[in-house]
Design a protein around this motif. Structure first.
Motif, PDB file in Angstrom:
ATOM      1  N   SER A 114      -1.735   9.803  10.272  1.00 27.52           N
ATOM      2  CA  SER A 114      -1.294   9.277   8.973  1.00 27.52           C
ATOM      3  C   SER A 114      -1.466   7.765   8.871  1.00 27.52           C
ATOM      4  N   SER A 115      -2.143   7.143   9.834  1.00 27.51           N
ATOM      5  CA  SER A 115      -2.421   5.703   9.738  1.00 27.51           C
ATOM      6  C   SER A 115      -3.639   5.456   8.858  1.00 27.51           C
ATOM      7  N   TYR A 116      -3.543   4.404   8.065  1.00 25.58           N
ATOM      8  CA  TYR A 116      -4.688   3.907   7.295  1.00 25.58           C
ATOM      9  C   TYR A 116      -5.209   2.719   8.099  1.00 25.58           C
ATOM     10  N   VAL A 117      -6.464   2.801   8.512  1.00 24.86           N
ATOM     11  CA  VAL A 117      -7.024   1.816   9.451  1.00 24.86           C
ATOM     12  C   VAL A 117      -8.268   1.175   8.853  1.00 24.86           C
ATOM     13  N   VAL A 118      -8.324  -0.142   8.946  1.00 25.48           N
ATOM     14  CA  VAL A 118      -9.526  -0.876   8.552  1.00 25.48           C
ATOM     15  C   VAL A 118     -10.091  -1.502   9.818  1.00 25.48           C
ATOM     16  N   VAL A 119     -11.387  -1.297  10.033  1.00 27.26           N
ATOM     17  CA  VAL A 119     -12.064  -1.865  11.197  1.00 27.26           C
ATOM     18  C   VAL A 119     -13.264  -2.660  10.706  1.00 27.26           C
ATOM     19  N   HIS A 155     -21.744  -5.681  12.770  1.00 25.91           N
ATOM     20  CA  HIS A 155     -22.537  -6.277  11.689  1.00 25.91           C
ATOM     21  C   HIS A 155     -21.640  -6.855  10.594  1.00 25.91           C
ATOM     22  N   ASP A 156     -20.366  -7.046  10.917  1.00 25.45           N
ATOM     23  CA  ASP A 156     -19.355  -7.578   9.991  1.00 25.45           C
ATOM     24  C   ASP A 156     -19.168  -6.696   8.764  1.00 25.45           C
ATOM     25  N   GLN A 157     -19.342  -5.397   8.921  1.00 22.22           N
ATOM     26  CA  GLN A 157     -19.104  -4.432   7.850  1.00 22.22           C
ATOM     27  C   GLN A 157     -17.706  -3.832   8.025  1.00 22.22           C
ATOM     28  N   TYR A 158     -16.912  -3.878   6.953  1.00 22.76           N
ATOM     29  CA  TYR A 158     -15.583  -3.287   6.994  1.00 22.76           C
ATOM     30  C   TYR A 158     -15.681  -1.796   6.703  1.00 22.76           C
ATOM     31  N   LYS A 159     -14.900  -1.021   7.431  1.00 24.40           N
ATOM     32  CA  LYS A 159     -14.866   0.424   7.231  1.00 24.40           C
ATOM     33  C   LYS A 159     -13.402   0.850   7.177  1.00 24.40           C
ATOM     34  N   HIS A 160     -13.135   1.799   6.293  1.00 19.26           N
ATOM     35  CA  HIS A 160     -11.766   2.240   6.049  1.00 19.26           C
ATOM     36  C   HIS A 160     -11.629   3.692   6.463  1.00 19.26           C
ATOM     37  N   PHE A 161     -10.547   3.978   7.214  1.00 19.18           N
ATOM     38  CA  PHE A 161     -10.329   5.323   7.738  1.00 19.18           C
ATOM     39  C   PHE A 161      -8.876   5.741   7.544  1.00 19.18           C
ATOM     40  N   TRP A 184     -10.543   5.350  -2.622  1.00 15.47           N
ATOM     41  CA  TRP A 184      -9.174   4.919  -2.877  1.00 15.47           C
ATOM     42  C   TRP A 184      -9.128   3.398  -2.866  1.00 15.47           C
ATOM     43  N   ASN A 185      -8.550   2.826  -3.878  1.00 10.48           N
ATOM     44  CA  ASN A 185      -8.472   1.362  -4.007  1.00 10.48           C
ATOM     45  C   ASN A 185      -9.847   0.710  -3.874  1.00 10.48           C
ATOM     46  N   HIS A 186     -10.845   1.317  -4.490  1.00 13.21           N
ATOM     47  CA  HIS A 186     -12.225   0.809  -4.515  1.00 13.21           C
ATOM     48  C   HIS A 186     -12.886   0.807  -3.145  1.00 13.21           C
ATOM     49  N   HIS A 187     -12.387   1.626  -2.223  1.00 14.78           N
ATOM     50  CA  HIS A 187     -12.979   1.729  -0.882  1.00 14.78           C
ATOM     51  C   HIS A 187     -13.293   3.190  -0.579  1.00 14.78           C
ATOM     52  N   MET A 228       0.844  -1.176   0.000  1.00 15.48           N
ATOM     53  CA  MET A 228       0.000   0.000   0.000  1.00 15.48           C
ATOM     54  C   MET A 228       0.886   1.235   0.000  1.00 15.48           C
ATOM     55  N   ILE A 229       0.505   2.187  -0.807  1.00 13.88           N
ATOM     56  CA  ILE A 229       1.260   3.430  -0.898  1.00 13.88           C
ATOM     57  C   ILE A 229       0.357   4.563  -0.422  1.00 13.88           C
ATOM     58  N   LYS A 230       0.602   4.993   0.818  1.00 13.59           N
ATOM     59  CA  LYS A 230      -0.248   6.043   1.389  1.00 13.59           C
ATOM     60  C   LYS A 230      -0.078   7.373   0.674  1.00 13.59           C
ATOM     61  N   SER A 231       1.033   7.552  -0.019  1.00 11.52           N
ATOM     62  CA  SER A 231       1.219   8.809  -0.748  1.00 11.52           C
ATOM     63  C   SER A 231       0.163   8.951  -1.846  1.00 11.52           C
ATOM     64  N   GLU A 232      -0.312   7.836  -2.412  1.00 14.15           N
ATOM     65  CA  GLU A 232      -1.401   7.889  -3.393  1.00 14.15           C
ATOM     66  C   GLU A 232      -2.683   8.391  -2.736  1.00 14.15           C
ATOM     67  N   LEU A 233      -2.958   7.891  -1.534  1.00 12.54           N
ATOM     68  CA  LEU A 233      -4.137   8.339  -0.795  1.00 12.54           C
ATOM     69  C   LEU A 233      -4.021   9.819  -0.476  1.00 12.54           C
ATOM     70  N   ARG A 234      -2.842  10.249  -0.039  1.00 11.95           N
ATOM     71  CA  ARG A 234      -2.644  11.667   0.262  1.00 11.95           C
ATOM     72  C   ARG A 234      -2.895  12.509  -0.990  1.00 11.95           C
ATOM     73  N   GLN A 235      -2.449  12.041  -2.148  1.00  9.41           N
ATOM     74  CA  GLN A 235      -2.649  12.791  -3.390  1.00  9.41           C
ATOM     75  C   GLN A 235      -4.143  12.922  -3.716  1.00  9.41           C
ATOM     76  N   ILE A 236      -4.904  11.870  -3.497  1.00  7.38           N
ATOM     77  CA  ILE A 236      -6.351  11.922  -3.730  1.00  7.38           C
ATOM     78  C   ILE A 236      -7.004  12.910  -2.766  1.00  7.38           C
ATOM     79  N   ILE A 237      -6.554  12.904  -1.516  1.00  8.64           N
ATOM     80  CA  ILE A 237      -7.073  13.857  -0.527  1.00  8.64           C
ATOM     81  C   ILE A 237      -6.737  15.285  -0.967  1.00  8.64           C
ATOM     82  N   LEU A 238      -5.505  15.499  -1.416  1.00  4.53           N
ATOM     83  CA  LEU A 238      -5.097  16.828  -1.872  1.00  4.53           C
ATOM     84  C   LEU A 238      -5.940  17.293  -3.060  1.00  4.53           C
ATOM     85  N   GLU A 239      -6.235  16.402  -3.994  1.00  7.47           N
ATOM     86  CA  GLU A 239      -7.071  16.763  -5.136  1.00  7.47           C
ATOM     87  C   GLU A 239      -8.466  17.192  -4.684  1.00  7.47           C
ATOM     88  N   GLN A 240      -9.005  16.480  -3.706  1.00  4.19           N
ATOM     89  CA  GLN A 240     -10.325  16.835  -3.169  1.00  4.19           C
ATOM     90  C   GLN A 240     -10.268  18.196  -2.466  1.00  4.19           C
TER      91      GLN A 240
END
Length: 157
Positions: A85-90, A94-100, A113-116, A1-13
């Protein structure tokens, strides 16, 4: 996983938000200085209200610029424990995955990001406070408006 890609998407938003705020500011300035808003009597406050709006929009532009600078300079750390700066999946009860993404600002912003759907959480939010310092396998519980929420940390990157 490359968090810099996520940061770039956040910056674009965030840059998109900035452009919208700049446009709104210009419209408010135009309205405040338009000939048709010149007061006709002492109770005619349209120009004054438009100038207040322009000021508020200008403050919003400044906030957007600060958000962008904050994310441009954000150091992306790798840690086994949740930190800024952590990418966290919980997973919830109800067994639903959430991404933060634990961000320094703009909590609540959601990006794809990455279909999530990834939601930014800050340490100031109740959920962010509960997440900070947690590791894989830890349970997270917190309360908002007298409602209890439970999650289990699946991954921290």
């Amino acid at each position: 996983m490359i968090k810099s890609e996520l940061r770039q998407i956040i910056l674009e938003q965030l840059e998109s938000r900035l452009r919208i705020a700049q446009s709104a500011t210009q419209r408010a300035i135009d309205a405040a200085t338009d000939e048709e808003t010149v007061p006709e009597h002492k109770y005619d406050t349209l120009a004054l209200e438009a100038s207040y709006l322009a000021h508020g929009q200008a403050m919003r532009v400044q906030e957007c610029e600060e958000d962008i600078q904050c994310y441009r300079h954000l150091v992306l750390r790798d840690s086994e424990k949740v930190t800024v700066s952590s990418y966290v999946v919980v997973i919830d009860e109800h067994d639903q995955y959430k991404h933060f993404f634990m961000g320094p600002r703009v909590g609540g912003l959601s990006v794809v990001w990455n279909h999530h759907d990834v939601v930014i959480v800050t340490a100031n939010a109740p959920f962010g406070q509960a997440l900070m310092g947690k590791s894989v396998g830890d349970e997270v519980e917190f309360m908002v408006a007298e409602k209890q929420f439970y999650y289990e940390v699946i991954s921290v990157e």
